[in-house]
Design a protein around this motif. Structure first.
Motif, PDB file in Angstrom:
ATOM      1  N   HIS A  11       0.820  -1.212   0.000  1.00 17.49           N
ATOM      2  CA  HIS A  11       0.000   0.000   0.000  1.00 17.49           C
ATOM      3  C   HIS A  11       0.854   1.262   0.000  1.00 17.49           C
ATOM      4  O   HIS A  11       0.465   2.279  -0.576  1.00 17.49           O
ATOM      5  CB  HIS A  11      -0.927   0.040   1.214  1.00 17.49           C
ATOM      6  CG  HIS A  11      -2.083  -0.893   1.120  1.00 17.49           C
ATOM      7  ND1 HIS A  11      -3.010  -0.840   0.104  1.00 17.49           N
ATOM      8  CD2 HIS A  11      -2.482  -1.907   1.927  1.00 17.49           C
ATOM      9  CE1 HIS A  11      -3.915  -1.773   0.284  1.00 17.49           C
ATOM     10  NE2 HIS A  11      -3.615  -2.445   1.377  1.00 17.49           N
ATOM     11  N   MET A  12       2.004   1.197   0.644  1.00 13.57           N
ATOM     12  CA  MET A  12       2.860   2.374   0.779  1.00 13.57           C
ATOM     13  C   MET A  12       3.899   2.493  -0.329  1.00 13.57           C
ATOM     14  O   MET A  12       4.707   3.420  -0.337  1.00 13.57           O
ATOM     15  CB  MET A  12       3.579   2.353   2.134  1.00 13.57           C
ATOM     16  CG  MET A  12       2.668   2.561   3.318  1.00 13.57           C
ATOM     17  SD  MET A  12       1.929   4.212   3.257  1.00 13.57           S
ATOM     18  CE  MET A  12       0.199   3.796   3.181  1.00 13.57           C
ATOM     19  N   LEU A  13       3.886   1.586  -1.274  1.00  7.41           N
ATOM     20  CA  LEU A  13       4.897   1.567  -2.331  1.00  7.41           C
ATOM     21  C   LEU A  13       5.024   2.895  -3.086  1.00  7.41           C
ATOM     22  O   LEU A  13       6.161   3.325  -3.353  1.00  7.41           O
ATOM     23  CB  LEU A  13       4.641   0.412  -3.296  1.00  7.41           C
ATOM     24  CG  LEU A  13       5.846  -0.141  -4.031  1.00  7.41           C
ATOM     25  CD1 LEU A  13       7.013  -0.410  -3.102  1.00  7.41           C
ATOM     26  CD2 LEU A  13       5.482  -1.391  -4.794  1.00  7.41           C
ATOM     27  N   PRO A  14       3.950   3.601  -3.417  1.00 10.13           N
ATOM     28  CA  PRO A  14       4.138   4.899  -4.094  1.00 10.13           C
ATOM     29  C   PRO A  14       4.973   5.885  -3.258  1.00 10.13           C
ATOM     30  O   PRO A  14       5.857   6.565  -3.802  1.00 10.13           O
ATOM     31  CB  PRO A  14       2.710   5.405  -4.296  1.00 10.13           C
ATOM     32  CG  PRO A  14       1.882   4.163  -4.373  1.00 10.13           C
ATOM     33  CD  PRO A  14       2.537   3.231  -3.377  1.00 10.13           C
ATOM     34  N   GLU A  17       8.619   4.551  -3.200  1.00  7.99           N
ATOM     35  CA  GLU A  17       9.294   4.786  -4.476  1.00  7.99           C
ATOM     36  C   GLU A  17       9.654   6.262  -4.650  1.00  7.99           C
ATOM     37  O   GLU A  17      10.707   6.596  -5.186  1.00  7.99           O
ATOM     38  CB  GLU A  17       8.423   4.302  -5.631  1.00  7.99           C
ATOM     39  CG  GLU A  17       8.350   2.793  -5.713  1.00  7.99           C
ATOM     40  CD  GLU A  17       7.359   2.283  -6.747  1.00  7.99           C
ATOM     41  OE1 GLU A  17       6.465   3.063  -7.179  1.00  7.99           O
ATOM     42  OE2 GLU A  17       7.466   1.107  -7.118  1.00  7.99           O
ATOM     43  N   SER A  18       8.788   7.141  -4.182  1.00 11.72           N
ATOM     44  CA  SER A  18       9.076   8.572  -4.227  1.00 11.72           C
ATOM     45  C   SER A  18      10.321   8.904  -3.409  1.00 11.72           C
ATOM     46  O   SER A  18      11.191   9.662  -3.846  1.00 11.72           O
ATOM     47  CB  SER A  18       7.871   9.365  -3.715  1.00 11.72           C
ATOM     48  OG  SER A  18       8.172  10.732  -3.628  1.00 11.72           O
ATOM     49  N   LYS A  19      10.406   8.317  -2.216  1.00 13.52           N
ATOM     50  CA  LYS A  19      11.567   8.562  -1.350  1.00 13.52           C
ATOM     51  C   LYS A  19      12.825   7.968  -1.978  1.00 13.52           C
ATOM     52  O   LYS A  19      13.893   8.578  -1.935  1.00 13.52           O
ATOM     53  CB  LYS A  19      11.315   7.978   0.036  1.00 13.52           C
ATOM     54  CG  LYS A  19      12.387   8.273   1.055  1.00 13.52           C
ATOM     55  CD  LYS A  19      12.778   9.732   1.167  1.00 13.52           C
ATOM     56  CE  LYS A  19      11.705  10.611   1.721  1.00 13.52           C
ATOM     57  NZ  LYS A  19      12.211  12.001   1.982  1.00 13.52           N
ATOM     58  N   ILE A  58       1.701   6.674   8.283  1.00 13.22           N
ATOM     59  CA  ILE A  58       2.765   5.848   7.711  1.00 13.22           C
ATOM     60  C   ILE A  58       3.372   6.546   6.491  1.00 13.22           C
ATOM     61  O   ILE A  58       4.596   6.662   6.370  1.00 13.22           O
ATOM     62  CB  ILE A  58       2.226   4.449   7.344  1.00 13.22           C
ATOM     63  CG1 ILE A  58       1.836   3.686   8.617  1.00 13.22           C
ATOM     64  CG2 ILE A  58       3.253   3.658   6.539  1.00 13.22           C
ATOM     65  CD1 ILE A  58       1.096   2.392   8.376  1.00 13.22           C
ATOM     66  N   ALA A  59       2.511   7.041   5.603  1.00 16.84           N
ATOM     67  CA  ALA A  59       2.997   7.733   4.401  1.00 16.84           C
ATOM     68  C   ALA A  59       3.788   8.982   4.778  1.00 16.84           C
ATOM     69  O   ALA A  59       4.856   9.245   4.214  1.00 16.84           O
ATOM     70  CB  ALA A  59       1.830   8.089   3.492  1.00 16.84           C
ATOM     71  N   ASP A  60       3.284   9.731   5.749  1.00 16.08           N
ATOM     72  CA  ASP A  60       3.975  10.936   6.207  1.00 16.08           C
ATOM     73  C   ASP A  60       5.351  10.586   6.772  1.00 16.08           C
ATOM     74  O   ASP A  60       6.336  11.278   6.502  1.00 16.08           O
ATOM     75  CB  ASP A  60       3.122  11.646   7.260  1.00 16.08           C
ATOM     76  CG  ASP A  60       3.722  12.968   7.690  1.00 16.08           C
ATOM     77  OD1 ASP A  60       3.930  13.831   6.817  1.00 16.08           O
ATOM     78  OD2 ASP A  60       3.975  13.139   8.909  1.00 16.08           O
ATOM     79  N   GLY A  61       5.425   9.506   7.543  1.00 17.48           N
ATOM     80  CA  GLY A  61       6.706   9.079   8.105  1.00 17.48           C
ATOM     81  C   GLY A  61       7.712   8.723   7.032  1.00 17.48           C
ATOM     82  O   GLY A  61       8.894   9.076   7.130  1.00 17.48           O
ATOM     83  N   ILE A  62       7.257   8.053   5.996  1.00 12.44           N
ATOM     84  CA  ILE A  62       8.149   7.678   4.892  1.00 12.44           C
ATOM     85  C   ILE A  62       8.653   8.922   4.172  1.00 12.44           C
ATOM     86  O   ILE A  62       9.846   9.073   3.903  1.00 12.44           O
ATOM     87  CB  ILE A  62       7.418   6.734   3.911  1.00 12.44           C
ATOM     88  CG1 ILE A  62       7.136   5.383   4.582  1.00 12.44           C
ATOM     89  CG2 ILE A  62       8.228   6.548   2.624  1.00 12.44           C
ATOM     90  CD1 ILE A  62       6.162   4.505   3.835  1.00 12.44           C
ATOM     91  N   LEU A  63       7.745   9.835   3.873  1.00 11.02           N
ATOM     92  CA  LEU A  63       8.111  11.026   3.098  1.00 11.02           C
ATOM     93  C   LEU A  63       8.983  12.002   3.882  1.00 11.02           C
ATOM     94  O   LEU A  63       9.681  12.821   3.287  1.00 11.02           O
ATOM     95  CB  LEU A  63       6.848  11.719   2.585  1.00 11.02           C
ATOM     96  CG  LEU A  63       6.038  10.897   1.578  1.00 11.02           C
ATOM     97  CD1 LEU A  63       4.723  11.592   1.257  1.00 11.02           C
ATOM     98  CD2 LEU A  63       6.840  10.618   0.312  1.00 11.02           C
TER      99      LEU A  63
END
Length: 104
Positions: A11-14, A17-19, A58-63
């Protein structure tokens, strides 16, 4: 890694991949999606219950991962896992680890 982590990873792959693309632009061309996910699970969220986190969190943490914190983690993990004496045979290792005798 629990099955839920694999589903979250997909789910978090986009975002991952951006990071990864960002890191590649900075010259860190060997960074993979799995490396970024491992960093998040082992370091960023190690004290959190990931299954209870919202997708936005989760997305915010990755970015928000900085290259400095990621590379520091990577270097520490590499030092922990490396065997500095793997090229030595047992005799050489014994000489290295035995106390030096002082000549008079």
């Amino acid at each position: 890694m629990p099955r839920e982590f694999g589903r979250l990873f997909t789910h978090m792959l986009p975002a991952i991949e951006s990071k990864k693309t960002e890191f590649h632009l900075y010259g860190y061309t060997t960074v993979t999606e799995e490396d970024i996910w491992t960093f998040c699970v082992k370091k960023k969220w190690r004290k959190k219950n990931i299954e209870e986190m919202g997708m936005h969190e989760i997305a915010d943490g990755i970015l928000k991962i900085t290259s400095a914190e990621f590379m520091t983690f990577t270097q520490i993990e590499e030092q922990r896992s490396s065997n500095w004496f793997s090229d030595l045979n047992s005799e050489e290792l014994q000489i290295l680890l035995s106390p030096r005798q002082i000549e008079k």
